[in-house]
Design a protein around this motif. Structure first.
Motif, PDB file in Angstrom:
ATOM      1  N   MET A 104      -2.113   5.799  -7.821  1.00  0.00           N
ATOM      2  CA  MET A 104      -2.628   4.517  -8.304  1.00  0.00           C
ATOM      3  C   MET A 104      -4.073   4.607  -8.768  1.00  0.00           C
ATOM      4  O   MET A 104      -4.496   3.885  -9.663  1.00  0.00           O
ATOM      5  N   GLU A 105      -4.859   5.486  -8.135  1.00  0.00           N
ATOM      6  CA  GLU A 105      -6.249   5.649  -8.534  1.00  0.00           C
ATOM      7  C   GLU A 105      -6.406   6.530  -9.779  1.00  0.00           C
ATOM      8  O   GLU A 105      -7.514   6.670 -10.300  1.00  0.00           O
ATOM      9  N   SER A 106      -5.297   7.126 -10.225  1.00  0.00           N
ATOM     10  CA  SER A 106      -5.369   8.075 -11.346  1.00  0.00           C
ATOM     11  C   SER A 106      -4.810   7.531 -12.650  1.00  0.00           C
ATOM     12  O   SER A 106      -4.834   8.229 -13.658  1.00  0.00           O
ATOM     13  N   ILE A 107      -4.281   6.298 -12.641  1.00  0.00           N
ATOM     14  CA  ILE A 107      -3.602   5.771 -13.833  1.00  0.00           C
ATOM     15  C   ILE A 107      -4.253   4.469 -14.291  1.00  0.00           C
ATOM     16  O   ILE A 107      -4.957   3.804 -13.537  1.00  0.00           O
ATOM     17  N   PRO A 108      -4.009   4.061 -15.546  1.00  0.00           N
ATOM     18  CA  PRO A 108      -4.533   2.788 -16.040  1.00  0.00           C
ATOM     19  C   PRO A 108      -3.888   1.606 -15.314  1.00  0.00           C
ATOM     20  O   PRO A 108      -2.708   1.693 -14.911  1.00  0.00           O
ATOM     21  N   PRO A 109      -4.601   0.488 -15.136  1.00  0.00           N
ATOM     22  CA  PRO A 109      -4.042  -0.673 -14.426  1.00  0.00           C
ATOM     23  C   PRO A 109      -2.736  -1.182 -15.033  1.00  0.00           C
ATOM     24  O   PRO A 109      -1.829  -1.581 -14.303  1.00  0.00           O
ATOM     25  N   GLN A 110      -2.598  -1.153 -16.346  1.00  0.00           N
ATOM     26  CA  GLN A 110      -1.397  -1.696 -16.982  1.00  0.00           C
ATOM     27  C   GLN A 110      -0.146  -0.857 -16.723  1.00  0.00           C
ATOM     28  O   GLN A 110       0.975  -1.304 -16.959  1.00  0.00           O
ATOM     29  N   ALA A 111      -0.326   0.377 -16.224  1.00  0.00           N
ATOM     30  CA  ALA A 111       0.828   1.233 -15.913  1.00  0.00           C
ATOM     31  C   ALA A 111       1.239   1.131 -14.454  1.00  0.00           C
ATOM     32  O   ALA A 111       2.239   1.708 -14.047  1.00  0.00           O
ATOM     33  N   ARG A 112       0.475   0.366 -13.678  1.00  0.00           N
ATOM     34  CA  ARG A 112       0.626   0.409 -12.230  1.00  0.00           C
ATOM     35  C   ARG A 112       1.987  -0.100 -11.746  1.00  0.00           C
ATOM     36  O   ARG A 112       2.584   0.467 -10.838  1.00  0.00           O
ATOM     37  N   GLY A 113       2.491  -1.195 -12.316  1.00  0.00           N
ATOM     38  CA  GLY A 113       3.766  -1.749 -11.870  1.00  0.00           C
ATOM     39  C   GLY A 113       4.912  -0.784 -12.106  1.00  0.00           C
ATOM     40  O   GLY A 113       5.740  -0.548 -11.213  1.00  0.00           O
TER      41      GLY A 113
END
Length: 404
Positions: free
Chosen positions: A123-132
């Motif tokens: 989660m700390e390694s990806i863009p916020p919009q990809a999180r779900g």
């Protein structure tokens, strides 16, 4: 979803760690009856191994989470995977039930660290919009591990190879396989960018962070109590239900469980993705409600096909709700302790729910071996509880994750 090669490898590593962790755990659920027979005890006595594994995950979440917050997500994850692989395999050499229970408790300590480390690293390694979407994919590691255990059980358990018939002890030797994931993580996965950035800042003490957010942390523990009862109350004794109440052979038990976990994977991916559009709270609510109409077929079906259909829908609901959790817990958690607090609250809820398997087994044994009744009561009650509890949750979809 535009991800770099490093981000994709990080997600795969976190998924593999959780998948193989779950594989080691769920092997036991297929073997309870046969272990009980060898040690001369009831199934409910061996089910204490499930209780101890789940209870001790709470300890592991704290230990490995602190290692992850202090020295990095990557080295802590590598150490954790090595520990659960070796301890899981050692169960094959248990001379009696007591040694077996101790080893499964130690396995629980190691198992408890993986989820928090893997989810925070990803989660700390990806863009916020990809999180779900990534959240749903990561959580699908759990049913993927269950699916893998079901396939292995159906293909090799009880079969003879080179004059040797595969029994429960040989099955546990397969637990050493996840150790090879460490090589992949070491060579191909970078450290969390948020953790590396945090090294330039002094972090507040863990307990100061917990005290500052104590209301939120207590709420997250309650939520995870409900969620762990939802998953373990619908999964852990289901193979035993099929074996003892319906007298199905290993092949039938295997394919019904495979169908169930295909539903789980579909649910986790779908609701994780939808949560990015409709919100975490709404996605969890809808998924949980789907469990209620599935109960009659899932717990009281009379043929393999009906039971498989019910199990498929039930696990869409269970893992659909769970598919949102990696993102939701990381978004709710204070930044300074993100490797510790998501895992801590997850496994604290697990600890409170850990007596579920012995309890369900005793309910079944007290009602003439009616495992379906025990499964149905827990599933219905917990699905409703999640719908109520989740509406008190903050919605922090898209919240920027840092580590300081």
């Amino acid at each position: 979803m535009n991800l770099t090669g490093e981000q994709k490898r990080t997600i795969v590593a976190a998924w593999l760690g959780w998948t193989l962790d779950a594989f080691d755990f769920f092997l036991l659920t297929f073997l309870l009856k046969d272990i009980a027979k060898e040690f001369g005890v009831e199934v409910s006595a061996v089910a204490y191994a499930l209780f101890l594994t789940l209870a001790m995950r709470f300890v592991g979440a704290f230990i490995f989470g602190r290692i992850g917050d202090k020295w990095g997500r990557k080295p802590a994850l590598m150490l954790d995977i090595l520990c659960y692989s070796i301890i899981g395999a050692l169960a094959a050499f248990s001379p009696n039930l007591w040694v077996f229970l101790v080893l499964r408790a130690l396995f629980g300590v190691a198992m408890g660290g993986e989820w928090g480390l893997g989810s925070s690293l990803a989660m700390e390694s990806i863009p916020p919009q990809a999180r779900g979407t990534v959240s749903g994919f990561l959580q699908c590691g759990y049913p993927s591990g269950f699916l893998l255990a079901a396939i292995v059980y159906g293909l090799i358990y009880g079969h003879t190879f080179g004059g040797y018939t595969v029994g429960w002890r040989a099955m546990f030797l397969l637990s050493v396989l996840p150790a090879f994931v460490v090589l992949f993580i070491r060579s191909s996965v970078p450290e969390s960018p948020a953790f590396e950035a945090s090294q330039a800042h002094e972090k507040p003490p863990l307990w100061a962070t917990v005290a500052e957010h104590k209301g939120l942390v207590l709420y997250m523990v309650l939520l995870m109590l409900c969620f762990n009862l939802f998953s373990h109350g619908t999964q852990d004794l289901y193979p035993t239900f099929l074996q003892k109440q319906h007298n199905f052979d290993p092949a039938t038990v295997s394919w019904i469980t495979i169908v169930a976990n295909l539903g789980a994977i579909a649910g986790g991916l779908a609701f994780g993705h939808w949560s990015e559009k409709i919100g975490r709270v709404r996605a969890i609510t809808i998924a949980s409600l789907i469990a209620l109409p599935a109960i009659p077929l899932w717990a009281f079906g009379t043929t393999p096909v009906l039971l498989a259909l019910g199990a498929f829908v039930m696990q869409i609901a269970v893992q659909g709700a769970w598919g949102v959790i990696p993102a939701h817990l990381n978004e709710l958690s204070p930044s300074a302790a993100r490797a510790t607090i998501p895992a801590f609250v997850y496994q604290a809820g697990n600890f409170l729910a850990s007596y579920n398997a012995p309890l369900q087994a005793k309910i079944a044994e007290g009602n003439g071996g009616d495992y379906g009744l025990a499964l149905a009561v827990v599933a219905a009650a917990v699905a409703i509880a999640i719908v109520v509890v989740i509406w008190f949750s903050p919605e922090r979809r898209g919240h920027v994750l840092t580590a300081h």
